[in-house]
Design an enzyme around this catalytic site. Structure first.
Site, PDB file in Angstrom:
ATOM      1  N   ARG A  49       0.857  -1.181   0.000  1.00 50.26           N
ATOM      2  CA  ARG A  49       0.000   0.000   0.000  1.00 50.26           C
ATOM      3  C   ARG A  49       0.888   1.224   0.000  1.00 50.26           C
ATOM      4  O   ARG A  49       2.115   1.133   0.108  1.00 50.26           O
ATOM      5  CB  ARG A  49      -1.050   0.007   1.121  1.00 50.26           C
ATOM      6  CG  ARG A  49      -0.731  -0.641   2.422  1.00 50.26           C
ATOM      7  CD  ARG A  49       0.305   0.063   3.266  1.00 50.26           C
ATOM      8  NE  ARG A  49       0.061   1.497   3.365  1.00 50.26           N
ATOM      9  CZ  ARG A  49       1.002   2.382   3.544  1.00 50.26           C
ATOM     10  NH1 ARG A  49       2.281   2.000   3.664  1.00 50.26           N
ATOM     11  NH2 ARG A  49       0.750   3.658   3.632  1.00 50.26           N
ATOM     12  N   GLY A  50       0.235   2.404  -0.099  1.00 49.52           N
ATOM     13  CA  GLY A  50       1.004   3.638  -0.271  1.00 49.52           C
ATOM     14  C   GLY A  50       1.074   3.909  -1.769  1.00 49.52           C
ATOM     15  O   GLY A  50       1.395   3.000  -2.552  1.00 49.52           O
ATOM     16  N   ALA A  51       0.755   5.147  -2.153  1.00 52.30           N
ATOM     17  CA  ALA A  51       0.578   5.459  -3.578  1.00 52.30           C
ATOM     18  C   ALA A  51       1.773   5.071  -4.459  1.00 52.30           C
ATOM     19  O   ALA A  51       1.613   4.344  -5.443  1.00 52.30           O
ATOM     20  CB  ALA A  51       0.236   6.944  -3.720  1.00 52.30           C
ATOM     21  N   ARG A  92      -7.329  -0.162  -6.911  1.00 50.76           N
ATOM     22  CA  ARG A  92      -7.656   0.916  -5.971  1.00 50.76           C
ATOM     23  C   ARG A  92      -7.785   2.201  -6.793  1.00 50.76           C
ATOM     24  O   ARG A  92      -6.918   2.473  -7.633  1.00 50.76           O
ATOM     25  CB  ARG A  92      -6.572   1.076  -4.875  1.00 50.76           C
ATOM     26  CG  ARG A  92      -6.499  -0.127  -3.923  1.00 50.76           C
ATOM     27  CD  ARG A  92      -5.598   0.148  -2.732  1.00 50.76           C
ATOM     28  NE  ARG A  92      -6.251   0.966  -1.722  1.00 50.76           N
ATOM     29  CZ  ARG A  92      -5.609   1.481  -0.657  1.00 50.76           C
ATOM     30  NH1 ARG A  92      -4.310   1.255  -0.494  1.00 50.76           N
ATOM     31  NH2 ARG A  92      -6.258   2.210   0.231  1.00 50.76           N
ATOM     32  N   GLN A 200      -2.013   2.257   9.971  1.00 44.11           N
ATOM     33  CA  GLN A 200      -0.746   2.372   9.236  1.00 44.11           C
ATOM     34  C   GLN A 200       0.277   3.184  10.024  1.00 44.11           C
ATOM     35  O   GLN A 200       1.481   2.987   9.872  1.00 44.11           O
ATOM     36  CB  GLN A 200      -0.971   3.046   7.872  1.00 44.11           C
ATOM     37  CG  GLN A 200      -1.724   2.188   6.869  1.00 44.11           C
ATOM     38  CD  GLN A 200      -3.216   2.479   6.914  1.00 44.11           C
ATOM     39  OE1 GLN A 200      -3.756   2.802   7.967  1.00 44.11           O
ATOM     40  NE2 GLN A 200      -3.886   2.357   5.784  1.00 44.11           N
ATOM     41  N   ASP A 241      -2.057  10.845  -2.059  1.00 49.48           N
ATOM     42  CA  ASP A 241      -2.438   9.810  -3.033  1.00 49.48           C
ATOM     43  C   ASP A 241      -2.739  10.418  -4.385  1.00 49.48           C
ATOM     44  O   ASP A 241      -2.651   9.757  -5.416  1.00 49.48           O
ATOM     45  CB  ASP A 241      -3.641   9.018  -2.520  1.00 49.48           C
ATOM     46  CG  ASP A 241      -3.175   8.017  -1.471  1.00 49.48           C
ATOM     47  OD1 ASP A 241      -2.961   8.434  -0.317  1.00 49.48           O
ATOM     48  OD2 ASP A 241      -2.963   6.847  -1.831  1.00 49.48           O
ATOM     49  N   ASN A 251      -5.475  12.334   0.567  1.00 46.48           N
ATOM     50  CA  ASN A 251      -4.559  11.499   1.366  1.00 46.48           C
ATOM     51  C   ASN A 251      -5.407  10.748   2.400  1.00 46.48           C
ATOM     52  O   ASN A 251      -6.623  10.945   2.501  1.00 46.48           O
ATOM     53  CB  ASN A 251      -3.475  12.370   2.031  1.00 46.48           C
ATOM     54  CG  ASN A 251      -2.369  11.520   2.627  1.00 46.48           C
ATOM     55  OD1 ASN A 251      -1.835  10.636   1.977  1.00 46.48           O
ATOM     56  ND2 ASN A 251      -2.025  11.749   3.878  1.00 46.48           N
ATOM     57  N   LYS A 252      -4.754   9.902   3.163  1.00 46.46           N
ATOM     58  CA  LYS A 252      -5.445   9.048   4.147  1.00 46.46           C
ATOM     59  C   LYS A 252      -6.472   9.844   4.953  1.00 46.46           C
ATOM     60  O   LYS A 252      -6.182  10.956   5.400  1.00 46.46           O
ATOM     61  CB  LYS A 252      -4.398   8.433   5.078  1.00 46.46           C
ATOM     62  CG  LYS A 252      -4.920   7.540   6.180  1.00 46.46           C
ATOM     63  CD  LYS A 252      -5.838   6.432   5.706  1.00 46.46           C
ATOM     64  CE  LYS A 252      -5.229   5.569   4.618  1.00 46.46           C
ATOM     65  NZ  LYS A 252      -6.238   4.703   3.936  1.00 46.46           N
TER      66      LYS A 252
HETATM   67  O1  MRU Z   1      -4.595   3.272   2.249  1.00 47.65           O
HETATM   68  P1  MRU Z   1      -3.111   3.473   2.189  1.00 47.65           P
HETATM   69  O2  MRU Z   1      -2.363   2.905   3.349  1.00 47.65           O
HETATM   70  O3  MRU Z   1      -2.552   3.008   0.855  1.00 47.65           O
HETATM   71  O4  MRU Z   1      -2.938   5.039   2.240  1.00 47.65           O
HETATM   72  C1  MRU Z   1      -1.668   5.580   2.111  1.00 47.65           C
HETATM   73  C2  MRU Z   1      -1.624   7.045   2.273  1.00 47.65           C
HETATM   74  O5  MRU Z   1      -2.609   7.704   2.431  1.00 47.65           O
HETATM   75  C3  MRU Z   1      -0.273   7.658   2.130  1.00 47.65           C
HETATM   76  O6  MRU Z   1      -0.175   8.806   2.899  1.00 47.65           O
HETATM   77  C4  MRU Z   1      -0.066   8.040   0.661  1.00 47.65           C
HETATM   78  O7  MRU Z   1      -0.301   6.934  -0.172  1.00 47.65           O
HETATM   79  C5  MRU Z   1       1.289   8.568   0.415  1.00 47.65           C
HETATM   80  S1  MRU Z   1       2.514   7.320   0.532  1.00 47.65           S
HETATM   81  C6  MRU Z   1       4.012   7.963   0.126  1.00 47.65           C
END
Ligand code: MRU
Length: 368
Positions: A49-51, A92, A200, A241, A251-252
């Site tokens: 996970r993470g963009a 996603r 996370q 994201d 973002n999250k």
């Molecule tokens: O749902 P996730 O854990 O994939 O969400 C991740 C985030 O919101 C991060 O802050 C974002 O992807 C940036 S990661 C460098």
């Protein structure tokens, strides 16, 4: 620098391996992914996970899928590519890096449309490797630029979710400057919000920072206001994201509230992200698709019943922070300041110009 990898090739390059983030911090378990469908499932289940990391992982899985398909007739090979690309893109919806990486590979395949499947697969593999290497480089550049924004002395910063090494192919985005500061012996303390409901912040960010020896303090999400009011935070830095053309940031979920709190307390609020997260084709945050997660991630967090089993739940994975609440957007191409419509356009136009100068396209009349 002692940071974890999130995605790698298997030693025999016959699989993509993911450090299964659903198992952390209890267990460091690597899982092997052998095709695009399995990668799409792993992305949806947030094993990676993470963009930026999901973009890198999807690119590697697509390259692998094609490497296994070179004995197909060209038309079938093309159909396999399109189906795999569609499956990965749909995994996603919010992080634009995913579609961006898949589209880059499809563009390479398009450029070699008339070549044999083996040649196309080879070119696509090369592009996937480039995406991975570029991501690592972008993280470092983001870190250097963000470090330039840190005040002198010991810096106390607050972050949300995980925008560290686990979320990228390198040292992270929001956490890149933290790692560089720590490496240079500059004092830094990171306050990490747990990040409900999938944690996370506590499971991943606190884990990777502690592992690297960075001082970290974990707080529950709702303690951020009190921490700021106590004067304990110098700046907030988070990942993204998707960044729209006007500077709005998805973002999250919880990031928006954090930005409101930072504005109230007069604390700088920075967003750090690679170019692959900036989506100038999306006009504003209102145009960003926001993923909704399975209600059971809230009702029965990690297997415990934490709510009435059938209660209605609204579970967006992300929220949109309006550009007006953001002090600066830190990208590998430079730091954008408000008004973001103009500053992002300038950053990206400058780069487009440099790229064009590096490989001029000769127009029909012979002029570059
Ligand atoms: O749902 P996730 O854990 O994939 O969400 C991740 C985030 O919101 C991060 O802050 C974002 O992807 C940036 S990661 C460098």
């Amino acid at each position: 620098m002692n940071v974890p990898e999130s995605v790698r090739w298997a030693a025999d390059a016959r699989a993509v391996e993911l450090l299964d983030q659903t198992r952390l911090p209890e267990e460091e378990r690597w899982i092997a992914i052998r095709d695009a469908a399995a990668m799409a499932t792993a992305i949806r289940e947030m094993r990676v996970r993470g963009a930026p990391a999901i973009g890198v992982a999807a690119a590697m899985a697509l390259a692998l899928e094609l490497a296994y398909a070179t004995s197909l007739a060209p038309a079938e090979f093309r159909a396999r590519l399109e189906a795999a690309a569609a499956t990965l893109r749909a995994a996603r919806p919010t992080a634009v890096n995913l579609a961006w990486a898949v589209d880059r590979l499809v563009a390479v395949a398009d450029a070699h449309r008339d070549a044999a499947p083996g040649v196309v697969a080879c070119k696509v593999w090369g592009e996937a490797d480039r995406i991975r290497a570029e991501d690592r480089e972008m993280c470092r550049r983001i870190g250097e630029r963000a470090l330039g924004l840190f005040p002198a002395g010991v810096v106390r910063l607050l972050t949300h979710c995980n925008a560290g090494a686990l979320a990228t192919g390198g040292i992270g985005t929001a956490l890149a400057a933290v790692y560089l500061a720590h490496e240079q012996g500059r004092g830094v303390r990171v306050y990490v919000r747990e990040t409900r409901p999938l944690l996370q912040g506590s499971r991943l960010t606190a884990w990777e920072l502690s592992r690297a020896g960075v001082p970290v303090t974990l707080i529950v999400d709702s303690a951020a206001a009190a921490l700021m009011a106590a004067g304990s935070i110098d700046l907030v830095i988070v990942g993204a994201d998707r960044i729209a053309a006007n500077g709005d940031v998805a973002n999250k979920v919880g990031t928006y509230g954090l930005a409101v709190l930072a504005a109230h307390h007069g604390i700088p609020f920075y967003v750090a992200a690679p170019s692959s997260t900036v989506d100038l084709a999306t006009r504003t945050g209102a145009d960003i698709p926001i993923e909704e997660r399975d209600p059971d991630e809230v009702r029965r967090g990690f297997g415990r019943v934490t709510a009435p089993p059938t209660v209605d739940v609204w579970a967006p994975a992300f929220d949109v922070t309006p550009a007006a609440l953001i002090t600066a957007l830190v990208t590998d191409r430079g730091v954008a300041r408000p008004p973001y419509g103009a500053s992002l356009a300038a950053l990206f136009a400058k780069d487009a110009l440099a790229a064009a100068e590096a490989s001029p396209v000769v127009a029909p009349g012979g002029r570059a």
